[in-house]
Design a protein around this motif. Structure first.
Motif, mmCIF file in Angstrom:
data_model
loop_
_atom_site.group_PDB
_atom_site.id
_atom_site.type_symbol
_atom_site.label_atom_id
_atom_site.label_comp_id
_atom_site.label_asym_id
_atom_site.label_seq_id
_atom_site.Cartn_x
_atom_site.Cartn_y
_atom_site.Cartn_z
ATOM 1 N N VAL A 137 1.033 -1.223 0.015
ATOM 2 C CA VAL A 137 -0.056 -0.551 0.227
ATOM 3 C C VAL A 137 1.190 1.193 0.186
ATOM 4 O O VAL A 137 1.686 0.983 0.781
ATOM 5 C CB VAL A 137 -1.129 0.266 1.468
ATOM 6 N N GLY A 138 0.323 2.133 -0.980
ATOM 7 C CA GLY A 138 1.314 3.732 -0.830
ATOM 8 C C GLY A 138 0.536 4.586 -0.537
ATOM 9 O O GLY A 138 -0.314 4.236 0.205
ATOM 10 N N ASP A 139 1.697 5.679 -0.410
ATOM 11 C CA ASP A 139 0.987 6.909 0.420
ATOM 12 C C ASP A 139 -0.610 7.200 0.427
ATOM 13 O O ASP A 139 -1.022 8.215 0.360
ATOM 14 C CB ASP A 139 2.369 7.921 0.376
ATOM 15 N N ASP A 140 -0.465 7.066 -0.974
ATOM 16 C CA ASP A 140 -2.060 7.227 -1.716
ATOM 17 C C ASP A 140 -3.357 6.377 -1.310
ATOM 18 O O ASP A 140 -4.210 6.496 -1.830
ATOM 19 C CB ASP A 140 -2.450 7.832 -3.083
ATOM 20 N N GLY A 141 -2.731 4.896 -0.689
ATOM 21 C CA GLY A 141 -3.973 4.205 -0.524
ATOM 22 C C GLY A 141 -3.424 3.696 -1.583
ATOM 23 O O GLY A 141 -4.431 2.095 -1.366
ATOM 24 N N ILE A 142 -3.213 3.804 -2.783
ATOM 25 C CA ILE A 142 -3.052 2.718 -4.159
ATOM 26 C C ILE A 142 -1.544 1.845 -3.829
ATOM 27 O O ILE A 142 -0.145 2.079 -3.399
ATOM 28 C CB ILE A 142 -3.489 3.473 -5.561
ATOM 29 N N ARG A 143 -1.632 0.994 -3.942
ATOM 30 C CA ARG A 143 -1.268 -0.442 -4.566
ATOM 31 C C ARG A 143 0.081 -0.494 -5.482
ATOM 32 O O ARG A 143 -0.387 0.282 -6.299
ATOM 33 C CB ARG A 143 -1.843 -2.234 -3.888
ATOM 34 N N GLU A 144 0.827 -0.661 -5.615
ATOM 35 C CA GLU A 144 2.102 -0.891 -6.207
ATOM 36 C C GLU A 144 2.945 -1.690 -5.537
ATOM 37 O O GLU A 144 3.219 -2.564 -4.659
ATOM 38 C CB GLU A 144 2.829 0.624 -5.903
ATOM 39 N N LYS A 145 4.216 -2.414 -6.644
ATOM 40 C CA LYS A 145 4.531 -3.707 -6.568
ATOM 41 C C LYS A 145 5.974 -3.322 -7.906
ATOM 42 O O LYS A 145 5.706 -2.971 -9.130
ATOM 43 C CB LYS A 145 3.985 -4.597 -7.121
ATOM 44 N N ASP A 146 7.369 -3.057 -7.615
ATOM 45 C CA ASP A 146 8.138 -3.616 -8.594
ATOM 46 C C ASP A 146 7.925 -2.141 -9.616
ATOM 47 O O ASP A 146 7.668 -1.369 -10.569
ATOM 48 C CB ASP A 146 8.058 -4.288 -10.104
ATOM 49 N N GLY A 147 7.173 -0.856 -8.414
ATOM 50 C CA GLY A 147 7.512 0.845 -9.025
ATOM 51 C C GLY A 147 6.194 0.298 -10.055
ATOM 52 O O GLY A 147 5.745 2.175 -10.507
ATOM 53 N N ARG A 148 5.364 0.148 -10.002
ATOM 54 C CA ARG A 148 3.964 -0.471 -11.005
ATOM 55 C C ARG A 148 3.006 -0.127 -9.868
ATOM 56 O O ARG A 148 2.648 -0.776 -9.191
ATOM 57 C CB ARG A 148 3.838 -1.053 -11.581
ATOM 58 N N LYS A 149 1.737 1.008 -9.964
ATOM 59 C CA LYS A 149 0.654 1.092 -9.685
ATOM 60 C C LYS A 149 -0.556 -0.306 -9.536
ATOM 61 O O LYS A 149 -0.302 -0.536 -11.645
ATOM 62 C CB LYS A 149 -0.047 2.576 -9.387
ATOM 63 N N LEU A 150 -0.883 -0.591 -8.818
ATOM 64 C CA LEU A 150 -2.198 -1.461 -8.771
ATOM 65 C C LEU A 150 -3.364 -0.646 -9.580
ATOM 66 O O LEU A 150 -4.066 -0.385 -8.370
ATOM 67 C CB LEU A 150 -2.356 -2.286 -7.952
ATOM 68 N N SER A 151 -3.648 -0.135 -10.938
ATOM 69 C CA SER A 151 -4.042 0.991 -11.271
ATOM 70 C C SER A 151 -4.827 0.595 -12.713
ATOM 71 O O SER A 151 -3.415 -0.498 -13.556
ATOM 72 C CB SER A 151 -4.109 2.468 -11.468
ATOM 73 N N THR A 152 -6.568 0.752 -13.198
ATOM 74 C CA THR A 152 -6.323 0.143 -13.908
ATOM 75 C C THR A 152 -7.078 1.126 -15.214
ATOM 76 O O THR A 152 -8.513 0.972 -13.610
ATOM 77 C CB THR A 152 -6.569 -1.342 -14.304
ATOM 78 N N THR A 153 -8.216 0.830 -16.017
ATOM 79 C CA THR A 153 -9.333 1.289 -16.394
ATOM 80 C C THR A 153 -10.227 0.762 -17.475
ATOM 81 O O THR A 153 -9.193 -0.396 -18.184
ATOM 82 C CB THR A 153 -8.445 2.675 -17.195
ATOM 83 N N VAL A 154 -11.149 0.564 -16.313
ATOM 84 C CA VAL A 154 -12.181 -0.230 -17.577
ATOM 85 C C VAL A 154 -12.873 0.466 -18.954
ATOM 86 O O VAL A 154 -13.525 1.772 -18.234
ATOM 87 C CB VAL A 154 -13.069 -0.755 -16.712
ATOM 88 N N THR A 155 -13.068 0.194 -20.332
ATOM 89 C CA THR A 155 -14.014 0.855 -20.387
ATOM 90 C C THR A 155 -15.038 0.117 -20.662
ATOM 91 O O THR A 155 -15.672 -0.919 -21.400
ATOM 92 C CB THR A 155 -13.162 0.812 -21.721
#
Length: 543
Positions: free
Chosen positions: A380-398
């Motif tokens: 869990v990063g400072d903004d509450g979003i997890r990250e691993k190896d420099g990548r945020k656990l973030s994605t976009t659904v269209t």
């Protein structure tokens, strides 16, 4: 070797097997849930009156109303009325019953189907509906390929159609295709005049085709309206229909009204007579007070997130399973849907024949989700979003569908450190983005009243929505396509469904249902076996 053929009203052993499967639908779903009280509240009362126009609002013009090419629910509502099919599926029992075919025979291995056509049926231009024209239709659907996205899948392994005489044809497959009999009841395999096969796909999309159903296309004005008129002399209704002869309505006008509030206002003010697209928050005002509601759960694959596992993020099984555990499905129903809707209890909606209840695997478990991500190295990063190896656990659904359920999913996943961005666009843009392949998760549902839809979507040897190599689940899915015994088929479907959820290949969210909201002047507007709208028995009070 073939199973002895039933004539109208009786079915052969293999057909009976499938009908038994279909009967499971009746055991786990109803023909519809009406609002208010009794039939009167759902417009089924009174003596039908011939004539008049029914004004029905749809949400979008998807630029195509050809039954053999459409996939959007609004377009299907139009297209279904213009074609008859070889068989029909009884909405009350799920049984496959005669329509243009008055009987059929199925080989023991479900690779060969012989149909016997009724006499006297014609296309809207007067051309006889004979065996040669059925062959022309099936050959044309195969030739359309991916353009006929549903019909071509129903005809996978199609070896050809042999015409024995004007009323008899045999459809052969290279391998068992247990789903085919139910497929012959769908609009996707609905029959068009042979002359329509010579038109371009674009011409057919524009409505320049000749169908076989109780209505025909009168006019199509893009982004405004589609007008259907009844076919004079139509007299080949299915055994699932409540009457014979021509449709009661002279015309049905489908008006394109994209804005939800405008649709509700149009219905309330009498500018339209009915719609199947009233937002959940607006439905109570149409439950009585001069209106009626009727709802039916759509069988098939529930609304869900489909991981594209060739992408780095979605290839991580811990991420996929954590997302599934982090979704509170019941809260979505309770908050943004209606009391008549249901949370997903499996990959297939509960109204699908042989659907497995996987409620134990789909329970809300945020602690379990966080533990999975912790163990997989997502911090869990400072903004509450997890990250691993420099990548945020973030994605976009269209997506283009109702945003409210996914907006709540977005909030829920934020609680476990997953950043789900939502890109809500028009249907054409959504299709273009998905065709590019640049995404981690897809989102949609697929309606079909046969469990083969599970194999169609997920098998690595079919659509392979996960874009992954073959594994154990694919053997189960592929074997289900050849299983004609309902117990064997049900076991294969359940085992496959369980593996899809356990490995995060499927992330079900909620079940799609269709709700008709109509003024009291509308009667007999109903659902057919696959929860598609059926205007054949609809009528309106004289103005």
């Amino acid at each position: 070797m073939t199973t002895p053929t039933p004539r109208r009203g009786a079915r052969p052993a293999a057909a009976a097997t499938l009908a038994t499967t279909a009967l499971l639908l009746a055991a786990c779903s109803s023909g519809g849930t009406g609002g208010g009280s009794g039939d009167a509240s759902t417009g089924a009362d009174g003596e039908p009156v011939a004539g008049g126009d029914l004004r029905f609002a749809i949400t979008v013009d998807s630029r195509c109303i050809d039954p053999q090419q459409v996939g959007n629910n609004d377009a299907i509502a139009v297209a279904r009325q213009t074609v008859a099919s070889l068989t029909a599926q009884d909405p009350g029992t799920g049984e496959i019953v005669p329509w243009l075919a008055e009987s059929w025979e199925v080989s023991d291995d479900a690779s060969s189907y012989t149909f016997h056509l009724r006499e006297g049926a014609t296309y809207a231009d007067g051309t006889p509906i004979d065996a040669e024209s059925v062959k022309t239709n099936f050959d044309a659907i195969v030739a359309l390929g991916a353009t006929a996205s549903l019909g071509s899948q129903y005809l996978v392994g199609y070896e050809g159609t042999t015409v024995a005489d004007p009323q008899t044809l045999t459809v052969d497959f290279a391998q068992p295709s247990a789903q085919f009999l139910q497929a012959t009841s769908t609009f996707s395999l609905g029959l068009l005049s042979p002359a329509s096969a010579d038109l371009t796909p674009e011409e057919r999309c524009a409505g320049d085709y000749v169908g076989s159903g109780p209505f025909q296309v009168d006019s199509y004005t893009q982004d405004q309206e589609i007008v259907l008129s009844k076919v004079d002399g139509y007299d080949w209704s299915s055994e699932a229909d409540g009457h014979t002869g021509e449709a009661y309505l002279d015309t049905v006008t489908f008006q394109v009204i994209p804005e939800s509030s405008v649709r509700a206002g149009s219905l309330a003010s009498g500018q339209i007579d009915a719609t199947a697209a009233i937002a959940a928050v607006d439905q109570p005002q149409f439950d009585g007070n001069g209106f009626w509601l009727q709802q039916r759960a759509n069988p098939g694959v529930a609304y869900q997130l489909f991981p594209k596992e060739s992408s780095p993020l979605a290839s991580d099984e811990a991420v996929r399973v954590a997302i599934s555990k982090g979704i509170d499905r019941q809260q979505i129903v309770d908050t943004v849907l209606t009391e008549r809707d249901q949370a997903a209890s499996g990959v297939l909606s509960h109204s699908t024949p042989l659907a497995a209840d996987l409620g134990d695997l789909l329970a809300y478990d945020p602690d379990g989700a966080e533990e999975l991500l912790d163990d997989a190295g997502w911090v869990v990063g400072d903004d509450g979003i997890r990250e691993k190896d420099g990548r945020k656990l973030s994605t976009t659904v269209t997506f283009w569908q109702d945003p409210a359920p996914l907006e709540l999913v977005q909030q829920q996943l934020r609680q476990i450190g997953v950043d789900l961005q939502l890109q809500h666009v028009e249907i054409a843009e959504s299709t273009a983005i998905k065709e590019s392949g640049d995404f981690d998760f897809d989102y949609y549902n697929l309606t079909r009243s046969d469990p083969d839809v599970l194999r169609l979507i997920f098998s690595a040897n079919a659509r392979n929505i996960n874009d992954r190599p073959a594994e154990e689940v694919d053997d189960l899915l592929d074997r289900s396509a050849a299983a004609t015994d309902p117990d064997e088929r049900g076991q294969l479907i359940e085992e496959a469904s369980r593996l899809l959820v356990e490995h995060g290949h499927a992330i079900p969210v909620y079940e799609l249902s269709t709700t008709i909201a109509a003024a009291d002047r509308v009667h007999g507007l109903a659902f057919e076996g696959s929860s598609r709208l059926d205007f054949y028995g609809a009528w309106v009070d004289p103005s």
